[in-house]
Scaffold this motif. Structure first.
Motif, short mmCIF file in Angstrom:
data_model
loop_
_atom_site.label_atom_id
_atom_site.label_comp_id
_atom_site.label_asym_id
_atom_site.label_seq_id
_atom_site.Cartn_x
_atom_site.Cartn_y
_atom_site.Cartn_z
N GLU A 1 25.30 37.75 41.70
CA GLU A 1 24.75 37.27 42.97
C GLU A 1 25.88 36.95 43.95
O GLU A 1 25.81 37.29 45.13
N THR A 2 26.94 36.32 43.43
CA THR A 2 28.10 36.00 44.29
C THR A 2 28.72 37.28 44.83
O THR A 2 29.08 37.37 46.01
N LYS A 3 28.83 38.31 43.98
CA LYS A 3 29.41 39.58 44.43
C LYS A 3 28.59 40.16 45.58
O LYS A 3 29.15 40.63 46.57
N PHE A 4 27.26 40.11 45.46
CA PHE A 4 26.43 40.64 46.55
C PHE A 4 26.55 39.77 47.80
O PHE A 4 26.57 40.29 48.92
N ASN A 5 26.65 38.46 47.62
CA ASN A 5 26.78 37.59 48.80
C ASN A 5 28.10 37.86 49.52
O ASN A 5 28.15 37.85 50.75
N VAL A 6 29.15 38.13 48.75
CA VAL A 6 30.46 38.44 49.35
C VAL A 6 30.34 39.76 50.13
O VAL A 6 30.80 39.87 51.27
N LEU A 7 29.71 40.76 49.51
CA LEU A 7 29.56 42.06 50.19
C LEU A 7 28.72 41.90 51.47
O LEU A 7 29.04 42.47 52.51
N ASN A 8 27.68 41.09 51.39
CA ASN A 8 26.83 40.86 52.56
C ASN A 8 27.64 40.25 53.70
O ASN A 8 27.53 40.65 54.86
N ALA B 1 29.44 49.86 46.37
CA ALA B 1 30.48 48.84 46.53
C ALA B 1 30.57 47.96 45.27
O ALA B 1 31.67 47.58 44.84
N LEU B 2 29.43 47.65 44.67
CA LEU B 2 29.45 46.85 43.43
C LEU B 2 30.09 47.64 42.30
O LEU B 2 30.95 47.12 41.56
N LEU B 3 29.67 48.90 42.17
CA LEU B 3 30.15 49.70 41.03
C LEU B 3 31.63 50.03 41.12
O LEU B 3 32.26 50.35 40.12
N GLU B 4 32.19 49.93 42.33
CA GLU B 4 33.64 50.17 42.49
C GLU B 4 34.47 48.99 41.96
O GLU B 4 35.67 49.12 41.76
N GLN B 5 33.85 47.84 41.77
CA GLN B 5 34.61 46.65 41.35
C GLN B 5 35.07 46.81 39.90
O GLN B 5 34.29 47.24 39.05
N ASP B 6 36.34 46.43 39.65
CA ASP B 6 36.90 46.83 38.34
C ASP B 6 36.41 46.00 37.15
O ASP B 6 36.68 46.36 36.02
N VAL C 1 29.01 42.64 33.13
CA VAL C 1 29.94 41.81 33.91
C VAL C 1 30.53 40.77 32.95
O VAL C 1 29.82 40.24 32.09
N PRO C 2 31.83 40.49 33.07
CA PRO C 2 32.37 39.45 32.19
C PRO C 2 32.08 38.05 32.74
O PRO C 2 32.05 37.85 33.96
N ILE C 3 31.84 37.13 31.83
CA ILE C 3 31.78 35.72 32.26
C ILE C 3 32.90 35.00 31.50
O ILE C 3 33.15 35.29 30.33
N PHE C 4 33.56 34.12 32.20
CA PHE C 4 34.72 33.44 31.61
C PHE C 4 34.34 32.01 31.25
O PHE C 4 34.08 31.19 32.12
N LEU C 5 34.32 31.74 29.93
CA LEU C 5 33.99 30.40 29.44
C LEU C 5 35.32 29.68 29.13
O LEU C 5 36.39 30.28 29.26
N ALA C 6 35.23 28.44 28.68
CA ALA C 6 36.47 27.67 28.45
C ALA C 6 37.41 28.38 27.48
O ALA C 6 38.61 28.46 27.70
#
Ligand code: 0O2
Length: 223
Positions: free
Chosen positions: A32-39, A106-111, A139-144
């Motif tokens: 969702e953040t990625k789409f908000n940034v693109l928007n 644009a999303l799919l281009e993100q590494d 998508v990766p999520i980074f935990l502690a």
């Protein structure tokens, strides 16, 4: 409480299930953040918002269980994670058809994004008329102390596609009434009208932008 619902209740209360759902929720937040940034970026660039709204949901336990059953799989945490692609779901409602593809690319281009599958029901609508672009990505999520790779289903569609799909979904869930051929034809015709509306609005958008760039050019020459 029968045996199955006791199993559902037990799974729902388990630490493993609560944690897995939290990871899916984090994956939704990442996308969702990625789409908000693109928007934000595209609204700066083109002076309009390509995204009208974003909705998200976690699949409910009963739907997960039903889907695993249909696939002949056990109702376990491992089976959920390994076999269900749509536990985390996002629906991105866009202004114009062109925005759907622009945002998806644009999303799919993100590494950090990996495409698992793509279904283009805009280029190839379903027989009932349903149109949308479906992506399954990781998508990766980074935990502690660890990084987890999570699957997310993304449906991208225009306002017109969303209008049709939302109403069709409501009608389809009136299960006590069987859909006649005539009703299906009518739904299909409505889908065609909504597709035509998208084409006309896209054409209009191009005309407006063409007129605007001409006006800017002519105004610029006068300086
Ligand atoms: P919900 O509650 O929206 O999640 P798969 O998930 O790949 O095993 P399938 O059917 O191949 O199953 O997936 P597909 O075609 O990508 O469609 C999955 C989702 O797209 C559906 O989720 C709907 O949200 C939406 N969808 C697909 N076809 C239609 C349609 O004809 N009308 C409407 N309104 N929505 C559609 P779920 O799991 O059905 O439900």
């Amino acid at each position: 409480m029968d045996k199955e619902s006791a199993l559902e209740q037990a799974l729902k209360r388990s630490h493993g299930f609560i944690a897995l759902m939290a990871y899916y929720k984090c994956a939704i937040m990442e996308i969702e953040t990625k789409f908000n940034v693109l928007n934000e970026e595209f609204s700066l660039q083109f002076d309009r918002n390509p995204i009208n709204s974003i909705k998200s949901r976690l699949k409910d336990l009963v739907s997960m269980k039903d889907k695993l059953e249909r696939k002949g799989l056990p109702f376990t945490l491992k089976a959920i994670e390994d076999n269900l692609n749509d536990v985390a779901g996002l629906r991105v409602v866009c202004s114009f058809t062109e925005d759907v593809y622009m945002l998806a690319n644009a999303l799919l281009e993100q590494d950090d994004i990996t495409l698992i599958s793509k279904k283009d029901y805009i280029a190839n609508p379903k027989p009932n008329g349903y149109r949308s672009l479906h992506l399954i990505v990781t998508v990766p999520i980074f935990l502690a102390h660890e990084k987890r790779i999570m699957k997310v289903e993304i449906q991208l569609r225009t306002i017109a596609m969303d209008f049709w799909a939302s109403l069709e979904h409501q009608l389809r869930y009136k299960k006590e009434v069987a859909f006649t051929e005539d009703m299906m034809q009518e739904l299909y015709q409505c889908a065609e009208i909504s597709a035509d509306l998208d084409r006309r609005m896209d054409a209009l958008r191009k005309r407006v932008y063409f007129a605007e760039s001409n006006a800017l050019r002519d105004g610029g020459q006068g300086l």
